[in-house]
Write a protein that holds these residues in place. Sequence first.
Motif, short mmCIF file in Angstrom:
data_model
loop_
_atom_site.label_atom_id
_atom_site.label_comp_id
_atom_site.label_asym_id
_atom_site.label_seq_id
_atom_site.Cartn_x
_atom_site.Cartn_y
_atom_site.Cartn_z
N ILE A 205 0.85 -1.19 0.00
CA ILE A 205 0.00 0.00 0.00
C ILE A 205 0.89 1.24 0.00
CG2 ILE A 205 -1.74 1.29 1.32
CD1 ILE A 205 -2.80 -1.27 0.15
N PRO A 206 0.62 2.24 -0.83
CA PRO A 206 1.44 3.47 -0.84
C PRO A 206 1.54 4.09 0.55
CG PRO A 206 -0.06 3.46 -2.70
CD PRO A 206 -0.46 2.30 -1.84
N GLN A 207 2.73 4.55 0.91
CA GLN A 207 2.93 5.12 2.23
C GLN A 207 2.15 6.42 2.42
OE1 GLN A 207 7.06 5.41 3.44
NE2 GLN A 207 7.60 3.51 2.38
N SER A 208 1.74 7.02 1.32
CA SER A 208 0.98 8.26 1.41
C SER A 208 -0.50 8.03 1.71
CB SER A 208 1.10 9.04 0.09
OG SER A 208 0.63 8.25 -1.00
N THR A 209 -0.91 6.75 1.76
CA THR A 209 -2.32 6.45 2.03
C THR A 209 -2.70 6.96 3.42
OG1 THR A 209 -2.16 4.44 0.69
CG2 THR A 209 -4.05 4.63 2.19
N PRO A 210 -3.78 7.75 3.52
CA PRO A 210 -4.19 8.27 4.84
C PRO A 210 -4.47 7.14 5.83
CG PRO A 210 -5.33 9.42 3.07
CD PRO A 210 -4.64 8.25 2.44
N LEU A 211 -4.10 7.38 7.07
CA LEU A 211 -4.28 6.38 8.11
C LEU A 211 -5.74 5.97 8.24
CD1 LEU A 211 -2.60 4.91 10.28
CD2 LEU A 211 -3.17 6.76 11.86
N ALA A 212 -6.65 6.89 8.05
CA ALA A 212 -8.08 6.60 8.21
C ALA A 212 -8.57 5.56 7.21
CB ALA A 212 -8.89 7.89 8.05
N GLU A 213 -7.86 5.37 6.11
CA GLU A 213 -8.28 4.41 5.08
C GLU A 213 -7.69 3.02 5.31
OE1 GLU A 213 -7.48 5.85 1.18
OE2 GLU A 213 -8.37 7.85 1.55
N LEU A 214 -6.82 2.86 6.29
CA LEU A 214 -6.10 1.59 6.46
C LEU A 214 -6.79 0.62 7.43
CD1 LEU A 214 -2.40 2.85 6.59
CD2 LEU A 214 -3.71 2.02 4.62
N ASP A 215 -7.64 1.12 8.31
CA ASP A 215 -8.34 0.28 9.28
C ASP A 215 -7.36 -0.66 9.99
OD1 ASP A 215 -10.35 -0.85 10.74
OD2 ASP A 215 -11.05 -2.20 9.15
N LEU A 216 -6.40 -0.08 10.71
CA LEU A 216 -5.33 -0.85 11.33
C LEU A 216 -5.83 -1.88 12.33
CD1 LEU A 216 -2.61 1.88 12.00
CD2 LEU A 216 -2.85 0.37 10.02
N ALA A 217 -6.99 -1.62 12.95
CA ALA A 217 -7.48 -2.50 14.01
C ALA A 217 -7.77 -3.92 13.53
CB ALA A 217 -8.73 -1.90 14.65
N GLN A 218 -7.91 -4.13 12.22
CA GLN A 218 -8.21 -5.47 11.72
C GLN A 218 -6.97 -6.36 11.64
OE1 GLN A 218 -9.00 -5.82 7.36
NE2 GLN A 218 -8.56 -3.60 7.29
N TYR A 219 -5.78 -5.78 11.82
CA TYR A 219 -4.55 -6.54 11.68
C TYR A 219 -3.94 -6.90 13.04
CZ TYR A 219 -4.98 -4.58 7.00
OH TYR A 219 -5.46 -4.22 5.77
N LYS A 220 -3.20 -8.00 13.06
CA LYS A 220 -2.51 -8.40 14.29
C LYS A 220 -1.41 -7.40 14.61
CE LYS A 220 -3.23 -13.43 14.22
NZ LYS A 220 -2.53 -14.73 14.23
N TYR A 221 -1.27 -7.13 15.88
CA TYR A 221 -0.26 -6.17 16.33
C TYR A 221 0.61 -6.80 17.41
CZ TYR A 221 1.67 -2.36 19.12
OH TYR A 221 2.52 -1.56 19.85
N ALA A 222 1.92 -6.61 17.31
CA ALA A 222 2.87 -7.10 18.31
C ALA A 222 3.44 -5.92 19.06
CB ALA A 222 4.00 -7.90 17.64
N GLY A 223 3.44 -6.00 20.39
CA GLY A 223 3.96 -4.89 21.19
C GLY A 223 4.61 -5.38 22.46
N TYR A 224 5.25 -4.44 23.15
CA TYR A 224 5.91 -4.79 24.40
C TYR A 224 4.89 -5.16 25.47
CZ TYR A 224 10.30 -3.08 22.48
OH TYR A 224 11.41 -2.92 21.71
N ALA A 225 5.28 -6.07 26.35
CA ALA A 225 4.38 -6.59 27.37
C ALA A 225 4.35 -5.72 28.62
CB ALA A 225 4.80 -8.02 27.75
N PHE A 226 5.07 -4.60 28.60
CA PHE A 226 5.15 -3.75 29.77
C PHE A 226 4.74 -2.32 29.40
CE2 PHE A 226 9.28 -4.68 27.84
CZ PHE A 226 9.61 -3.43 27.31
N ASN A 227 4.48 -1.55 30.43
CA ASN A 227 4.06 -0.17 30.23
C ASN A 227 5.20 0.64 29.63
OD1 ASN A 227 2.60 2.15 30.27
ND2 ASN A 227 2.37 2.27 32.48
N SER A 228 4.93 1.35 28.53
CA SER A 228 5.96 2.10 27.84
C SER A 228 5.29 3.07 26.88
CB SER A 228 6.88 1.14 27.06
OG SER A 228 6.16 0.56 25.98
#
Length: 320
Positions: A205-228
């Motif tokens: 997807i072009p990097q210029s695509t607005p964030l609102a059009e990507l619907d990020l919540a539908q994808y798996k996300y990996a993050g740190y297990a601690f507060n940061s």
Amino acid sequence: MGDYSCKHRKPWMLNRAHLRSLSDVDIRLVRIFITVTECGGFAASEVELNIGRSTISKHISDLELRIGLKLCNRGPSGFSLTPEGELVLEASRRLLASIDGFQAEIDSIHTHLTGTLRLGLFDQSSTNPRAQVDGAIRAFDALAPDVALEIALAAPGVLEARVTDGSLDLAIVPIHRDSSLLSYQPLYTEHMTLYCGVGHPLFDIPQSTPLAELDLAQYKYAGYAFNSPNMHAAASLGLERSARVQEEEALSLLVQSGRYLGFLADHVAAAFLRKGHVRPVAPGETAYATTFAAVARRNPEPDRKTREFLECLRAAHPDP
């Protein structure tokens, strides 16, 4: 006067002989006790100590058992010190002041610094080109060659807790919530961006695509297990963790798998970016910067060798 046997005595009287000499564990329990009283209870001290309420309660119970006195009342009516607890609190503060005063006097006797400096680092500190911790170590070793170094790697909250309880002299962590018990000396910044790997639906997807059009919540996300700061940035984008990690190496692997989104430091992602393994997702809207700082206890003040190392860190990072 009659028979005054053990069965008529209070538990605290039976425990009175348990404290025959002070150990490092006892001093740590005393520090925890002071923190709990300064915060006004177990619940309020959870954030400062970065340990759970049940663990804090056990530590206080252990201290009560060691000294043979009931220190506080806890329950539905709230937290309060017993009369004995008030006296022990005063004695505890005098004890820690004496220990720190002794250390300061010993430091001043030496024409050169000795002892051990215990430093904590978050694992990203060694790879950020803005971080000049190695230069600070080099300068400190030239200044104090007889001081031994102990370096621990851990999550930011764990490091802050260890500085608070005195098991570390100082630590370098990303600032995400200030503790009133610690001082913060800003050192350098780190720039983070959301990335995905080859094969991910957003990779082409072009990097210029607005964030609102990507619907990020539908994808798996990996993050740190601690507060940061990472956690707060993800929450602002509506991302929920499908994978939890403790180190950036594991996070990098998950992002490169093409199955997860994840925030990577731009300097960490640079090598993968050159190889075409990852690419940023809406960098103009997902990127953020965080500040790393050296943290030390406010009270008691850091000893001489810690102050010298903090000065070396300050000199190595003239522009935070």
